[in-house]
Design a protein around this motif. Structure first.
Motif, PDB file in Angstrom:
ATOM      1  N   ASP A 287     -25.134  22.700  39.454  1.00  0.00           N
ATOM      2  CA  ASP A 287     -24.611  22.403  38.122  1.00  0.00           C
ATOM      3  C   ASP A 287     -25.159  21.056  37.641  1.00  0.00           C
ATOM      4  N   GLU A 288     -26.264  21.090  36.932  1.00  0.00           N
ATOM      5  CA  GLU A 288     -26.932  19.876  36.448  1.00  0.00           C
ATOM      6  C   GLU A 288     -27.019  18.804  37.530  1.00  0.00           C
TER       7      GLU A 288
ATOM      8  N   HIS B 294     -29.815  21.042  31.043  1.00  0.00           N
ATOM      9  CA  HIS B 294     -30.027  20.978  29.602  1.00  0.00           C
ATOM     10  C   HIS B 294     -31.427  20.441  29.294  1.00  0.00           C
TER      11      HIS B 294
ATOM     12  N   ALA C   4     -24.280  27.819  22.087  1.00  0.00           N
ATOM     13  CA  ALA C   4     -22.856  27.493  22.120  1.00  0.00           C
ATOM     14  C   ALA C   4     -22.109  28.124  20.947  1.00  0.00           C
TER      15      ALA C   4
ATOM     16  N   PRO D 263     -27.410  23.832  25.348  1.00  0.00           N
ATOM     17  CA  PRO D 263     -26.731  22.589  24.961  1.00  0.00           C
ATOM     18  C   PRO D 263     -25.350  22.518  25.610  1.00  0.00           C
ATOM     19  N   SER D 264     -24.740  21.347  25.583  1.00  0.00           N
ATOM     20  CA  SER D 264     -23.405  21.258  26.165  1.00  0.00           C
ATOM     21  C   SER D 264     -22.454  22.136  25.361  1.00  0.00           C
ATOM     22  N   GLY D 265     -21.531  22.768  26.051  1.00  0.00           N
ATOM     23  CA  GLY D 265     -20.573  23.626  25.379  1.00  0.00           C
ATOM     24  C   GLY D 265     -21.014  25.072  25.280  1.00  0.00           C
ATOM     25  N   CYS D 266     -22.180  25.415  25.879  1.00  0.00           N
ATOM     26  CA  CYS D 266     -22.640  26.792  25.758  1.00  0.00           C
ATOM     27  C   CYS D 266     -22.104  27.655  26.896  1.00  0.00           C
TER      28      CYS D 266
ATOM     29  N   LYS E 260     -22.597  27.291  30.191  1.00  0.00           N
ATOM     30  CA  LYS E 260     -23.466  27.510  31.350  1.00  0.00           C
ATOM     31  C   LYS E 260     -22.776  27.077  32.652  1.00  0.00           C
ATOM     32  N   SER E 261     -22.042  25.982  32.582  1.00  0.00           N
ATOM     33  CA  SER E 261     -21.303  25.576  33.786  1.00  0.00           C
ATOM     34  C   SER E 261     -20.174  26.549  34.097  1.00  0.00           C
TER      35      SER E 261
ATOM     36  N   GLN F 192     -22.695  18.017  39.584  1.00  0.00           N
ATOM     37  CA  GLN F 192     -23.514  16.995  38.930  1.00  0.00           C
ATOM     38  C   GLN F 192     -23.422  15.664  39.673  1.00  0.00           C
TER      39      GLN F 192
END
Lengths: 293, 281
Positions: free
Chosen positions: B182-183, B216, B233, B63-66, B68-69, B106
């Motif tokens: 990145d996504e 994601h 996250a 999820p966003s905020g985990c 990964k980026s 992205q």
């Protein structure tokens, strides 16, 4: 590949479509209005027998322009020279300072406030001082430079800073080559120079051109303001000086003729700079692209 | 979670070490105990261990905020870790790996004032390669992403998917060992995304590079990867690793196989199991 295949990749010219009249109207309508106003003016003056020292008819102004051309053309040249020299100095100085500011925070913090002070102080108020300290021609030129300088500086600075953050990161990734045997800060500086040339320079171009358009007009205004200040001191030869002189002598037709020339000069400068901007940006920048319908 | 087992690489795959990716091609790069805390106190990564082997296609799914980026940026050297190390086995500690990395954001992140060829040229240009000398590489990279013949087009004339292809071509121009994404397809419509997924699979096969792919999307990660790293996250951490035990040669058919459904379920479960209750909204 088909899903993302382009439909209009090598079609620079749009397909034939009904003639676009809006472009023609944009020229025809203001011209028609201009002619109408001149005609109304002429009729009014003739019908009411308004004396030329109150309001000269357009035909009289035109005649005066032709008759006084030897005097007026010399003045026009003087004003043009001041305007262009001022503009050139403003562009060189503005761009050079903007580049310096973008390369070094130290320079930015120490100099930028003074550039703002120079801008917000009305030039009319400075010009008498300049006339005391400088020879008249130099004072007039300084005025033109002072007013035209800031738009170039601030727009170029803004442009140099408005580069896509991700593109700058790409530069970090691909461009960070450290010259062997040199300290790290040299490498960083070289990278910064590369980013300036390959990224910031093209990204700043539209902003610079917008600043240039403003500066072109302001440079003329600066020249005129200084000439008026100098003119009231009894010296000068530019178009603005002719206006003051004609006012004192109640030579109103010549005043109008000089005014018309000044106005025309401003229009020509604006059109020329707009054309330049379009020429440089037409391939890629939004401002230069027509809306497609 | 599934046990690691041997996948079946395509015969065209370049490196000999690819023959048994499940058991590990030679280790390419690894993150060891990497932590990242931002200036505002947010902990993006709380001790991440991640090994990437040559020839793998690893997805970081979460999820966003985990983080990964963040992990990807630390791998690329665009960001420094607060603690822990990035190790490149087989080279000195001080070696510069930037030339071996391609990065895709992205957004396409193209220079609007330059045409497609000049955009692809950029990384080479920064290395001092002249336009003439770079012509071969530019042609080849545009060919790889299916854009041969678009050299003279400007970014504004291209669709979103095509811009992303140019961005990928640019990332390939230095012939990187490691491609970090990145996504990259998150902003594209589904039809275009599926198309680019297929092309990316072929591209990796033909080009033979290692890919770390942040996403994601559960489905995208299963379709593309040889290994999925599921992250959670607050704080950013790895909660599961899933080996995708399917041939690398994949097409739409793969989406209908029981294995695909199975893996998607596994990944989803790992993803949801790690979420805090308030994130299930």
């Amino acid at each position: 590949m088909d899903a993302t295949a382009p439909a209009r990749i090598d079609a620079p010219s749009p397909p034939a479509r009904p003639r676009d009249w809006s472009a023609a109207w944009k020229v025809v309508l203001p011209l028609a209005l201009f002619v109408l106003v001149l005609w109304g003016w002429e009729t009014y003056v003739v019908a009411n027998e308004v004396p030329p020292y109150i309001l000269p008819a357009p035909s009289v102004i035109w005649a005066t322009l032709l008759k006084d051309w030897p005097v007026l053309s010399v003045s026009l040249l003087t004003t043009l020279k001041t305007t262009f020299l001022g503009l050139i100095l403003a562009v060189t100085g503005g761009v050079a300072l903007a580049v310096l500011l973008s390369l070094s925070r130290l320079v930015e913090y120490s100099l930028y406030p003074y550039a703002v002070v120079l801008q917000v102080t009305p030039v009319v108020a400075i010009s008498p001082l300049l006339l005391i300290y400088l020879p008249q021609e130099a004072a007039v030129l300084t005025c033109a430079w002072l007013v035209a300088f800031f738009p170039v500086l601030s727009n170029t600075t803004l442009g140099l800073q408005s580069v896509d953050r991700n593109l700058l990161e790409l530069f970090d990734l691909y461009g960070a080559t450290r010259p062997k045997g040199w300290p790290a800060f040299v490498g960083r500086f070289v990278t910064r120079l590369k980013a300036l040339w390959y990224l910031r320079r093209p990204a700043a171009l539209p902003y610079f051109l917008a600043g240039l358009k403003i500066a072109g007009g302001l440079s003329l205004i600066g020249a005129v303001v200084a000439e008026i200040a100098a003119g009231s001191a009894g010296a000068g030869s530019g178009l603005a000086y002719r206006i003051i002189e004609s006012q004192y002598r109640l030579n109103i037709p010549r005043l109008f003729a000089a005014l018309a020339l000044l106005s025309l000069t401003g229009v020509v400068i604006f059109l020329a700079l707009s054309a330049l901007s379009h020429l440089l940006l037409r391939r890629w920048h939004e401002s230069a692209l027509g809306r497609e319908r | 979670m599934q046990t690691r087992s041997t996948a079946h690489p395509h015969p065209l795959a370049l490196s000999a070490s690819l023959s048994h990716p499940g058991e590990g091609g030679s280790p390419l790069v690894s993150l060891r105990g990497v932590k990242k805390t931002f200036a505002n106190g947010t902990t993006a990564l709380a001790g991440l261990d991640l090994g990437i082997r040559a020839g793998e296609f690893v997805s970081l799914l979460g999820p966003s905020g985990c983080g990964k980026s963040t992990a990807l940026r630390i791998l690329a050297g665009l960001m420094d870790a607060s603690a822990g190390t990035v190790e490149w086995p087989g080279s000195g500690a001080d070696a510069d790996h930037r030339g071996e990395i391609g990065f895709v954001f992205q957004e396409p992140t193209l220079m609007p004032w330059a045409n497609v060829a000049d955009n692809v040229w950029l990384p080479l240009r920064l290395r001092g390669v002249s336009r003439k000398a770079a012509q071969g590489s530019i042609d080849e990279c545009l060919d790889l992403v299916g854009l041969s013949g678009f050299h003279k087009s400007y970014p504004r004339e291209l669709s979103g998917g095509m811009k992303m292809r140019v961005s990928i071509a640019r990332a390939l121009s230095l012939r990187p060992k490691l491609l970090l994404m990145d996504e990259p397809f998150a902003a594209l419509d589904e039809i275009t995304r599926f198309r680019l997924n297929d092309d990316l699979l072929h591209l990796q096969r033909d080009f033979g590079c290692t890919v770390v792919f942040v996403t994601h999307s559960v489905y995208e990660s299963v379709y593309l990867s040889s290994r999925i790293v599921v992250m959670a996250a607050r704080p950013g951490r790895v909660v599961a690793e899933i080996d995708v035990d399917a041939p690398r040669e994949r097409d739409e058919e793969f989406r209908t196989t029981p294995l695909y459904g199975d893996l998607c379920r596994q990944a989803s479960r790992a993803l949801h199991g790690a979420m805090a209750p308030d994130e299930h909204l």
